[in-house]
Scaffold this motif. Structure first.
Motif, mmCIF file in Angstrom:
data_model
loop_
_atom_site.group_PDB
_atom_site.id
_atom_site.type_symbol
_atom_site.label_atom_id
_atom_site.label_comp_id
_atom_site.label_asym_id
_atom_site.label_seq_id
_atom_site.Cartn_x
_atom_site.Cartn_y
_atom_site.Cartn_z
ATOM 1 N N GLY A 68 -110.817 37.221 0.812
ATOM 2 C CA GLY A 68 -111.543 38.170 -0.021
ATOM 3 C C GLY A 68 -112.962 38.436 0.425
ATOM 4 O O GLY A 68 -113.301 38.322 1.599
ATOM 5 N N ASP A 69 -113.819 38.777 -0.561
ATOM 6 C CA ASP A 69 -115.200 39.173 -0.276
ATOM 7 C C ASP A 69 -116.132 38.629 -1.351
ATOM 8 O O ASP A 69 -115.710 38.383 -2.475
ATOM 9 N N LEU A 70 -117.394 38.460 -0.988
ATOM 10 C CA LEU A 70 -118.418 37.980 -1.911
ATOM 11 C C LEU A 70 -119.737 38.645 -1.548
ATOM 12 O O LEU A 70 -120.182 38.565 -0.403
ATOM 13 N N SER A 71 -120.352 39.313 -2.519
ATOM 14 C CA SER A 71 -121.646 39.987 -2.311
ATOM 15 C C SER A 71 -122.739 39.149 -2.960
ATOM 16 O O SER A 71 -122.753 38.974 -4.177
ATOM 17 N N GLU A 81 -122.987 40.565 2.688
ATOM 18 C CA GLU A 81 -121.604 40.823 2.295
ATOM 19 C C GLU A 81 -120.739 39.830 3.069
ATOM 20 O O GLU A 81 -120.579 39.962 4.282
ATOM 21 N N CYS A 88 -112.015 36.794 -4.489
ATOM 22 C CA CYS A 88 -112.489 35.860 -3.471
ATOM 23 C C CYS A 88 -112.005 34.452 -3.787
ATOM 24 O O CYS A 88 -111.972 34.044 -4.945
ATOM 25 N N SER A 115 -117.700 40.519 -6.354
ATOM 26 C CA SER A 115 -116.520 40.591 -5.495
ATOM 27 C C SER A 115 -115.710 41.835 -5.831
ATOM 28 O O SER A 115 -115.237 41.978 -6.956
ATOM 29 N N ILE A 137 -115.572 31.421 3.080
ATOM 30 C CA ILE A 137 -114.711 32.384 2.397
ATOM 31 C C ILE A 137 -113.295 32.265 2.977
ATOM 32 O O ILE A 137 -113.058 32.642 4.122
ATOM 33 N N ARG A 154 -117.210 38.050 4.028
ATOM 34 C CA ARG A 154 -115.792 38.404 4.112
ATOM 35 C C ARG A 154 -114.991 37.183 4.558
ATOM 36 O O ARG A 154 -115.546 36.176 4.987
#
Length: 131
Positions: free
Chosen positions: A73-76, A89, A116, A112, A70, A91
């Motif tokens: 951003g973020d990715l779930s 989760e 991301c 997101s 990554i 980051r």
């Protein structure tokens, strides 16, 4: 670049254009290196904030390692493996690698929250992926 063959690949990724992701309409994709014999493809994937597009990266040949990093951003996501389902989760600055027998699946309604950008090796977070 189309070949490695002992030669270094060097370029500024800013010089490569973003393109439409092959199956996610609002996502963008920047190919850094295509799939080559013995080497998986490498791409940047840009996911907009609030995206609820389906994510599924199926298990591949056990000799091929898949991973992602990554950049921002973020990715779930969830990892579905032989030991069950593990939600994660991800980051900025997080690295994730997995092997045959596990697959990544989008977690919940939004993959997101804030958007991301990820470096993807061996996939492009695409259910129909062949990277």
């Amino acid at each position: 670049p189309s070949e490695v063959n002992g030669e270094p690949i060097l370029f500024n990724a800013m010089d490569k254009p973003w393109q439409q992701h092959p199956s996610q309409p609002a996502w963008l994709l920047k190919e850094l290196s295509p799939t080559q014999e013995g080497l998986p493809g490498v791409s940047l994937v840009n996911i907009p904030a609030g995206s609820s597009a389906p994510v599924r990266v199926p298990s591949v040949d056990e000799r091929v390692r898949q991973w992602l990093y990554i950049v921002s951003g973020d990715l779930s996501i969830e990892i579905h493996g032989k030991d069950g389902v593990a939600p994660i989760e991800l980051r900025e600055n997080v690295f994730l690698a997995w092997r045959n027998g596990a697959e990544l699946v989008g977690a919940g309604s939004s993959v997101s929250q804030g958007g991301c950008v990820a470096i993807c090796v061996g996939h492009v977070l695409d259910p129909a992926d062949s990277a």
